[in-house]
Design a protein around this motif. Structure first.
Motif, PDB file in Angstrom:
ATOM      1  N   PRO A 145      46.187  36.687  39.698  1.00 11.22           N
ATOM      2  CA  PRO A 145      46.271  38.099  40.066  1.00 11.22           C
ATOM      3  C   PRO A 145      45.703  38.391  41.451  1.00 11.22           C
ATOM      4  O   PRO A 145      46.058  39.379  42.084  1.00 11.22           O
ATOM      5  CB  PRO A 145      45.445  38.800  38.981  1.00 11.22           C
ATOM      6  CG  PRO A 145      44.515  37.758  38.477  1.00 11.22           C
ATOM      7  CD  PRO A 145      45.240  36.455  38.596  1.00 11.22           C
ATOM      8  N   SER A 146      44.813  37.539  41.918  1.00  8.46           N
ATOM      9  CA  SER A 146      44.271  37.632  43.277  1.00  8.46           C
ATOM     10  C   SER A 146      43.917  36.218  43.711  1.00  8.46           C
ATOM     11  O   SER A 146      43.663  35.348  42.885  1.00  8.46           O
ATOM     12  CB  SER A 146      43.022  38.532  43.329  1.00  8.46           C
ATOM     13  OG  SER A 146      41.994  38.013  42.491  1.00  8.46           O
ATOM     14  N   GLU A 171      51.369  41.293  46.529  1.00 10.50           N
ATOM     15  CA  GLU A 171      51.970  42.599  46.741  1.00 10.50           C
ATOM     16  C   GLU A 171      52.680  43.071  45.481  1.00 10.50           C
ATOM     17  O   GLU A 171      53.124  42.258  44.659  1.00 10.50           O
ATOM     18  CB  GLU A 171      52.985  42.552  47.897  1.00 10.50           C
ATOM     19  CG  GLU A 171      52.367  42.326  49.261  1.00 10.50           C
ATOM     20  CD  GLU A 171      53.375  42.538  50.381  1.00 10.50           C
ATOM     21  OE1 GLU A 171      54.482  43.042  50.101  1.00 10.50           O
ATOM     22  OE2 GLU A 171      53.042  42.199  51.528  1.00 10.50           O
ATOM     23  N   VAL A 172      52.793  44.378  45.348  1.00 13.44           N
ATOM     24  CA  VAL A 172      53.561  44.955  44.255  1.00 13.44           C
ATOM     25  C   VAL A 172      55.042  44.723  44.517  1.00 13.44           C
ATOM     26  O   VAL A 172      55.501  44.808  45.657  1.00 13.44           O
ATOM     27  CB  VAL A 172      53.277  46.469  44.140  1.00 13.44           C
ATOM     28  CG1 VAL A 172      54.212  47.130  43.131  1.00 13.44           C
ATOM     29  CG2 VAL A 172      51.826  46.699  43.743  1.00 13.44           C
ATOM     30  N   THR A 226      56.611  38.255  34.640  1.00  9.30           N
ATOM     31  CA  THR A 226      55.691  38.577  33.547  1.00  9.30           C
ATOM     32  C   THR A 226      54.399  39.182  34.081  1.00  9.30           C
ATOM     33  O   THR A 226      53.566  39.640  33.300  1.00  9.30           O
ATOM     34  CB  THR A 226      55.344  37.301  32.749  1.00  9.30           C
ATOM     35  OG1 THR A 226      54.796  36.323  33.635  1.00  9.30           O
ATOM     36  CG2 THR A 226      56.585  36.732  32.082  1.00  9.30           C
ATOM     37  N   ASN A 227      54.234  39.180  35.398  1.00 11.59           N
ATOM     38  CA  ASN A 227      53.014  39.702  36.015  1.00 11.59           C
ATOM     39  C   ASN A 227      53.308  40.969  36.809  1.00 11.59           C
ATOM     40  O   ASN A 227      54.383  41.102  37.398  1.00 11.59           O
ATOM     41  CB  ASN A 227      52.405  38.653  36.953  1.00 11.59           C
ATOM     42  CG  ASN A 227      52.124  37.349  36.246  1.00 11.59           C
ATOM     43  OD1 ASN A 227      51.750  37.345  35.078  1.00 11.59           O
ATOM     44  ND2 ASN A 227      52.326  36.234  36.930  1.00 11.59           N
ATOM     45  N   PRO A 228      52.374  41.913  36.846  1.00 10.18           N
ATOM     46  CA  PRO A 228      52.605  43.170  37.558  1.00 10.18           C
ATOM     47  C   PRO A 228      52.540  43.050  39.077  1.00 10.18           C
ATOM     48  O   PRO A 228      52.997  43.936  39.787  1.00 10.18           O
ATOM     49  CB  PRO A 228      51.476  44.073  37.045  1.00 10.18           C
ATOM     50  CG  PRO A 228      50.377  43.129  36.672  1.00 10.18           C
ATOM     51  CD  PRO A 228      51.068  41.898  36.162  1.00 10.18           C
ATOM     52  N   VAL A 229      51.964  41.965  39.577  1.00  6.92           N
ATOM     53  CA  VAL A 229      51.804  41.769  41.014  1.00  6.92           C
ATOM     54  C   VAL A 229      52.475  40.470  41.426  1.00  6.92           C
ATOM     55  O   VAL A 229      52.349  39.452  40.746  1.00  6.92           O
ATOM     56  CB  VAL A 229      50.310  41.724  41.405  1.00  6.92           C
ATOM     57  CG1 VAL A 229      50.151  41.510  42.898  1.00  6.92           C
ATOM     58  CG2 VAL A 229      49.616  43.005  40.980  1.00  6.92           C
ATOM     59  N   SER A 262      43.610  40.003  26.716  1.00  9.60           N
ATOM     60  CA  SER A 262      42.866  39.507  27.882  1.00  9.60           C
ATOM     61  C   SER A 262      43.775  39.163  29.052  1.00  9.60           C
ATOM     62  O   SER A 262      43.404  39.379  30.210  1.00  9.60           O
ATOM     63  CB  SER A 262      42.019  38.288  27.500  1.00  9.60           C
ATOM     64  OG  SER A 262      42.829  37.240  26.999  1.00  9.60           O
ATOM     65  N   ARG A 263      44.948  38.626  28.789  1.00  9.69           N
ATOM     66  CA  ARG A 263      45.829  38.263  29.897  1.00  9.69           C
ATOM     67  C   ARG A 263      46.246  39.501  30.691  1.00  9.69           C
ATOM     68  O   ARG A 263      46.228  39.513  31.925  1.00  9.69           O
ATOM     69  CB  ARG A 263      47.071  37.525  29.387  1.00  9.69           C
ATOM     70  CG  ARG A 263      47.891  36.883  30.502  1.00  9.69           C
ATOM     71  CD  ARG A 263      49.034  36.040  29.940  1.00  9.69           C
ATOM     72  NE  ARG A 263      49.699  35.307  30.999  1.00  9.69           N
ATOM     73  CZ  ARG A 263      50.634  35.806  31.783  1.00  9.69           C
ATOM     74  NH1 ARG A 263      51.027  37.066  31.625  1.00  9.69           N
ATOM     75  NH2 ARG A 263      51.189  35.077  32.731  1.00  9.69           N
ATOM     76  N   LYS A 264      46.603  40.555  29.974  1.00  6.85           N
ATOM     77  CA  LYS A 264      46.977  41.803  30.632  1.00  6.85           C
ATOM     78  C   LYS A 264      45.795  42.373  31.403  1.00  6.85           C
ATOM     79  O   LYS A 264      45.930  42.799  32.561  1.00  6.85           O
ATOM     80  CB  LYS A 264      47.463  42.809  29.590  1.00  6.85           C
ATOM     81  CG  LYS A 264      47.848  44.164  30.162  1.00  6.85           C
ATOM     82  CD  LYS A 264      48.305  45.100  29.049  1.00  6.85           C
ATOM     83  CE  LYS A 264      48.653  46.480  29.594  1.00  6.85           C
ATOM     84  NZ  LYS A 264      49.068  47.402  28.501  1.00  6.85           N
ATOM     85  N   ARG A 265      44.623  42.375  30.784  1.00  5.33           N
ATOM     86  CA  ARG A 265      43.426  42.896  31.443  1.00  5.33           C
ATOM     87  C   ARG A 265      43.058  42.063  32.670  1.00  5.33           C
ATOM     88  O   ARG A 265      42.613  42.604  33.685  1.00  5.33           O
ATOM     89  CB  ARG A 265      42.256  42.917  30.457  1.00  5.33           C
ATOM     90  CG  ARG A 265      42.366  43.967  29.379  1.00  5.33           C
ATOM     91  CD  ARG A 265      42.095  45.331  29.969  1.00  5.33           C
ATOM     92  NE  ARG A 265      42.091  46.369  28.966  1.00  5.33           N
ATOM     93  CZ  ARG A 265      43.083  47.219  28.746  1.00  5.33           C
ATOM     94  NH1 ARG A 265      44.194  47.140  29.475  1.00  5.33           N
ATOM     95  NH2 ARG A 265      43.004  48.146  27.825  1.00  5.33           N
TER      96      ARG A 265
END
Length: 380
Positions: A139-140, A64-65, A76-79, A328-331
């Protein structure tokens, strides 16, 4: 795993929301409780359980956000990843509590709700915290990514916790390895033909594991990757290749959903003018968000493919690919978030329309589906 949350955030999760997420079965949800029951039914022994702390195996994890700026800044992660504890052992959604894994009160919550040892010296607690860190860093919660990361960390739980067959896992692994091979060939161009095949296979395997940095030195030098970031970079690249693999195989389903949104997402029953206006507004937002997510995935994967082909197929400038690797990590996280949201939305849609060729809905379920889909796609 950072525990920097300033205030307690153990929330009651809406039963309807969780029920819909579980029914959809998306890569944004890891229903450890259900998988653990399957493992037990298959004869799994305690040494094969995912978690050493028994009640953690009855938890449910959701991507979740983060709900506020404090939590976003602390990660450090968006999710983020939220863990849900049911009030009963069956995890049947009669009620429970949830908390983000980067909450500073997590350890206390794990002690209270799961019975985790309070001792910092507890080997079982440390092992479980490592598994939680792996889940939080993804990320998932795709079975391939989860299993691969667990194996890289030396974990070997029962295969029932990963809903992927050996054949499918092998196909994806082979696909990733084929993408790796050209970078190894370019970094070791002085290899003799006599031992080339064995040497390249060995180096590609090392690139997959991303642990023997000394052996991978020429690869890092060729791509301008520092040893400090090499492990994360190679892992993120592996994840991007995986998402590209999945994207290429899901196009027809994504297109079918887009076609439904554009042609069949109108209510069967008649409505007053004001209700029609509300529906039109929701449908417009829904379509725009879906298009935005799909376009973002397409552009990021095109960026990867174009830079890869420019270097390894056309033998031209390495700069675009090197630039991509550095990002790449961000992507990886952006792709995982957008793709899992699209997949989740499609699976929720299927719980409404089923397999029927007649896929029109009445006003109330259509409006409800639209609201759920907008929340998923927007991250609200």
């Amino acid at each position: 795993m950072s525990h920097t949350r300033r205030r307690v955030s153990i929330d009651r999760l809406a039963v309807e929301q969780l029920s819909r997420m579980l029914q959809a079965g998306s890569s944004r949800v890891f229903n450890c409780a259900a998988l653990h029951r399957n493992v037990l039914a298959a004869g799994g022994a305690p040494g094969q359980f995912l978690f050493k702390t028994g009640d953690l195996n009855n938890a449910i994890f959701m991507k979740e956000v983060y709900p506020d700026d404090d939590m976003r800044e602390a990660s450090t992660n968006p999710v983020g990843t939220k863990i849900f504890f049911s009030y009963n052992q069956k995890a049947d959604l009669e009620g429970g509590k949830s908390i983000f894994l980067n909450d500073r009160n997590l350890r206390t919550a794990l002690q209270f709700h799961a019975g985790m040892s309070a001792s910092e010296a507890s080997e079982e607690a440390q092992a479980d915290l490592k598994v939680l860190e792996i889940i939080d860093e993804l990320p998932s919660v795709d079975p391939f990514l989860f299993r691969e990361r667990a194996e890289a960390e030396g974990l070997d739980p029962h295969p029932g916790y990963f809903e992927i067959t050996e054949a499918e896992y092998g196909r994806i692994r082979d696909h990733v390895m084929r993408q790796f091979q050209p970078i190894v060939e370019s970094a070791f161009d002085d290899v003799t033909e006599a031992n080339k095949a064995v040497f390249l296979k060995n180096l590609v395997n090392k690139l997959w594991d991303a642990t023997d940095m000394e052996a991978l030195g020429p690869v890092m030098d060729a791509m301008g990757i520092s040893e400090d970031t090499a492990g994360d970079t190679f892992y993120a690249w592996k994840g991007i290749i995986y998402y590209d693999y999945i994207f290429s195989r899901r196009q027809e389903i994504w297109k079918d959903y887009a076609n439904w949104l554009n042609t069949e997402s109108r209510p069967l029953d008649s409505m007053p003018v004001m209700a029609q206006m509300k529906m039109n507004e929701r449908l417009m937002e829904w379509r725009k968000l879906y298009q935005k997510r799909w376009k973002a995935v397409h552009l990021m994967l095109s960026e990867y493919r174009d830079s890869y082909d420019l270097l390894f197929r056309d033998h031209k400038s390495p700069e675009p690919f090197i630039k991509f690797l550095k990002n790449s990590r961000k992507r990886f996280y952006q792709l995982g978030d957008s793709m899992s949201r699209v997949e989740h939305t499609i699976e929720v849609w299927r719980t409404y329309v089923g397999d029927s060729s007649m896929r029109f809905l009445r006003f109330d379920p259509l409006y409800e589906l639209g609201g759920t889909s907008v929340r998923i796609l927007s991250g609200r």
